[in-house]
Design an enzyme around this catalytic site. Structure first.
Site, PDB file in Angstrom:
ATOM      1  N   ASP A 177      -5.035  -7.268   4.664  1.00  0.00           N
ATOM      2  CA  ASP A 177      -6.264  -7.427   5.461  1.00  0.00           C
ATOM      3  C   ASP A 177      -7.460  -7.559   4.517  1.00  0.00           C
ATOM      4  OD1 ASP A 177      -4.895  -7.155   7.906  1.00  0.00           O
ATOM      5  OD2 ASP A 177      -6.506  -5.950   8.781  1.00  0.00           O
ATOM      6  N   TYR A 211       6.224   3.671   7.768  1.00  0.00           N
ATOM      7  CA  TYR A 211       6.275   3.070   9.099  1.00  0.00           C
ATOM      8  C   TYR A 211       7.549   3.469   9.843  1.00  0.00           C
ATOM      9  CZ  TYR A 211       2.385  -0.314   8.899  1.00  0.00           C
ATOM     10  OH  TYR A 211       1.164  -0.913   8.872  1.00  0.00           O
ATOM     11  N   ASP A 242      -5.263   2.267  -5.248  1.00  0.00           N
ATOM     12  CA  ASP A 242      -6.733   2.347  -5.148  1.00  0.00           C
ATOM     13  C   ASP A 242      -7.384   1.377  -6.134  1.00  0.00           C
ATOM     14  OD1 ASP A 242      -5.688   3.992  -7.132  1.00  0.00           O
ATOM     15  OD2 ASP A 242      -7.067   5.662  -6.770  1.00  0.00           O
ATOM     16  N   ASP A 294       0.205  -3.718   4.127  1.00  0.00           N
ATOM     17  CA  ASP A 294      -0.549  -3.935   5.363  1.00  0.00           C
ATOM     18  C   ASP A 294      -2.049  -3.893   5.066  1.00  0.00           C
ATOM     19  OD1 ASP A 294      -1.107  -4.174   8.145  1.00  0.00           O
ATOM     20  OD2 ASP A 294      -1.386  -1.996   8.249  1.00  0.00           O
ATOM     21  N   LYS A 333       1.441   4.221  -5.816  1.00  0.00           N
ATOM     22  CA  LYS A 333       0.552   5.380  -5.980  1.00  0.00           C
ATOM     23  C   LYS A 333       1.370   6.453  -6.711  1.00  0.00           C
ATOM     24  CE  LYS A 333      -3.305   7.706  -5.230  1.00  0.00           C
ATOM     25  NZ  LYS A 333      -4.599   7.364  -5.866  1.00  0.00           N
TER      26      LYS A 333
HETATM   27  C1  IPM Z   1       0.519  -6.502  10.541  1.00  0.00           C
HETATM   28  C2  IPM Z   1       0.034  -5.624  11.670  1.00  0.00           C
HETATM   29  C3  IPM Z   1       1.151  -4.721  12.125  1.00  0.00           C
HETATM   30  C4  IPM Z   1       1.554  -3.856  10.947  1.00  0.00           C
HETATM   31  C5  IPM Z   1       0.835  -3.847  13.366  1.00  0.00           C
HETATM   32  C6  IPM Z   1       0.453  -4.691  14.549  1.00  0.00           C
HETATM   33  C7  IPM Z   1       1.987  -2.941  13.708  1.00  0.00           C
HETATM   34  O1  IPM Z   1      -1.089  -4.911  11.281  1.00  0.00           O
HETATM   35  O2  IPM Z   1       1.508  -7.235  10.733  1.00  0.00           O
HETATM   36  O3  IPM Z   1      -0.074  -6.465   9.470  1.00  0.00           O
HETATM   37  O4  IPM Z   1       0.911  -2.843  10.663  1.00  0.00           O
HETATM   38  O5  IPM Z   1       2.535  -4.208  10.283  1.00  0.00           O
HETATM   39 MG    MG Z   2      -1.853  -5.502   9.391  1.00  0.00          MG
END
Ligand code: IPM
Ligand code: MG
Length: 353
Positions: A247, A141, A219, A243, A186
């Site tokens: 999710d 990042y 993975d 990240d 990884k």
């Molecule tokens: C999160 C979001 C952010 C990230 C984006 C909005 C930059 O997806 O906080 O998980 O990737 O860190």
């Molecule tokens: Mg995110």
């Protein structure tokens, strides 16, 4: 106690859910005799529109001066042109970096009544209770980026210090829980992951001999999160893997709208944000789920303001609202009444009292 809280509503549903979190904080303050002073500042797309900058200096100053920062969300189609010179997300990344909040704590908590909202079978979800510790200010990042007409690159870099400090945070938290740490990398492909693994193995052996350590390739971790999620206690991983995996993990909880996060550095100040994005498709419609933002405010009470009992009370109020049948659109099942963002918040506040 008295505290100064900087609010960064941001974009999309960000303003909707931060307003709810603020209402809940006010209810807590009223009940327990605290005074929270709020300062609102610009970030993200809203800030680009107003100032041309996704993170103006005034916002940085307001965040640095506060006891804690509560953020809604950033981003949206209006600012997502791939060739745009400035992007809302740059504001958030820079904020994490200037505040030095390298440790992003993402609890994945299951509300039994929401098992039906998850795409996974209920028996797989039984006993799920994990913390994902995501490294937040390093890795791909933040590495150098290049772009020409025919190629592009993103550099992924980690130092020994960066790995040590995040693994220490994760190991300490594991020590307060079930004593198990899973490090995700990884290492079969990436040099940064081989460094990550070496540092983790050494540090855990030297400093945390009583914590049980497991290492998974990312993975495989993605698969195990769905096949045996209740085995995980604390997961520690680098920025991008964290990240993506969080999710994925949100689907265990039924909705991205349920998961809070705390981003901490070495001091007590922190940045608190729901893990969901700006959800521009439902922005301003009054149907967003406020639970992740409210639970983020609870984490703020605990980690930055030292108000453990108040934090636990807010978390219990969310759980009670859910078990009492309160549902926003994202977690509704057939036959349930769909509550608006505000009505859901009112339910949480009612349970708090
Ligand atoms: C999160 C979001 C952010 C990230 C984006 C909005 C930059 O997806 O906080 O998980 O990737 O860190
Ligand atoms: Mg995110």
């Amino acid at each position: 106690m008295e505290a100064v809280i900087t609010l960064l509503p941001g974009d999309g549903i960000g303003p909707d859910v931060t307003a709810c979190a603020r209402n809940v904080l006010d209810a807590v303050a009223g009940k327990h005799g605290h005074t929270f002073q709020y300062k609102e500042a610009l970030i993200g797309g809203a800030s680009i529109d107003a100032t041309g900058d996704p993170l103006p200096a005034a916002t940085v100053d307001a965040c640095k001066a506060a006891d804690a920062v509560l953020l809604g969300a950033v981003g949206g189609p209006k600012w997502s042109d791939p060739n745009a010179a400035v992007r809302p997300e740059q504001g958030l990344l820079k904020l994490r970096s200037v505040l030095g909040v390298y440790a992003n704590i993402r609890p994945v908590r299951i509300y039994p009544e929401l098992a039906g909202a998850s795409p996974l079978r209920p028996e797989i979800l039984e006993g799920v209770d994990m913390l994902v510790i995501r490294e937040l200010t390093g890795g791909i990042y933040f590495g150098k980026k290049t772009r020409t007409d025919t190629s592009a690159s993103d550099l992924c870099e980690y130092t020994v210090d960066e790995v040590e400090r995040i693994v220490r945070v994760a190991a300490r938290l594991a020590g307060e829980r079930r004593g198990r740490l899973c490090s995700v990398d990884k290492a079969n492909v990436l040099e940064t992951s081989r460094l990550w693994r070496d540092v983790t193995d050494r540090l855990m052996a030297d400093e945390f001999p009583n914590i049980e350590v497991e290492t998974l390739l990312v993975d495989a971790a993605a698969m195990h999160l769905l096949s045996r999620p209740s085995d995980f206690d604390v997961i520690v991983t680098e920025n991008m893997f964290g990240d993506i995996l969080t999710d994925e993990a949100s689907m265990l909880a039924g909705s991205l709208g349920m998961l809070p996060s705390a981003s901490l550095g070495d001091g007590s100040a922190g940045l608190y944000e729901p893990i969901h994005g700006s959800a521009p498709d439902i922005a301003g419609m009054g149907i967003a789920n406020p639970c992740a933002a409210v639970a983020s405010a609870a984490m703020m009470l605990r980690h930055s303001l030292g108000l453990d009992a108040e934090a636990a009370a807010v978390e219990q109020a969310i759980a009670d609202a859910i078990s009492g049948g309160a549902r926003t659109a994202d977690i509704v099942a057939e036959g349930d009444t769909r509550l608006s963002t505000d009505a859901m918040t009112d339910e949480i506040i009612r349970c708090l009292n």
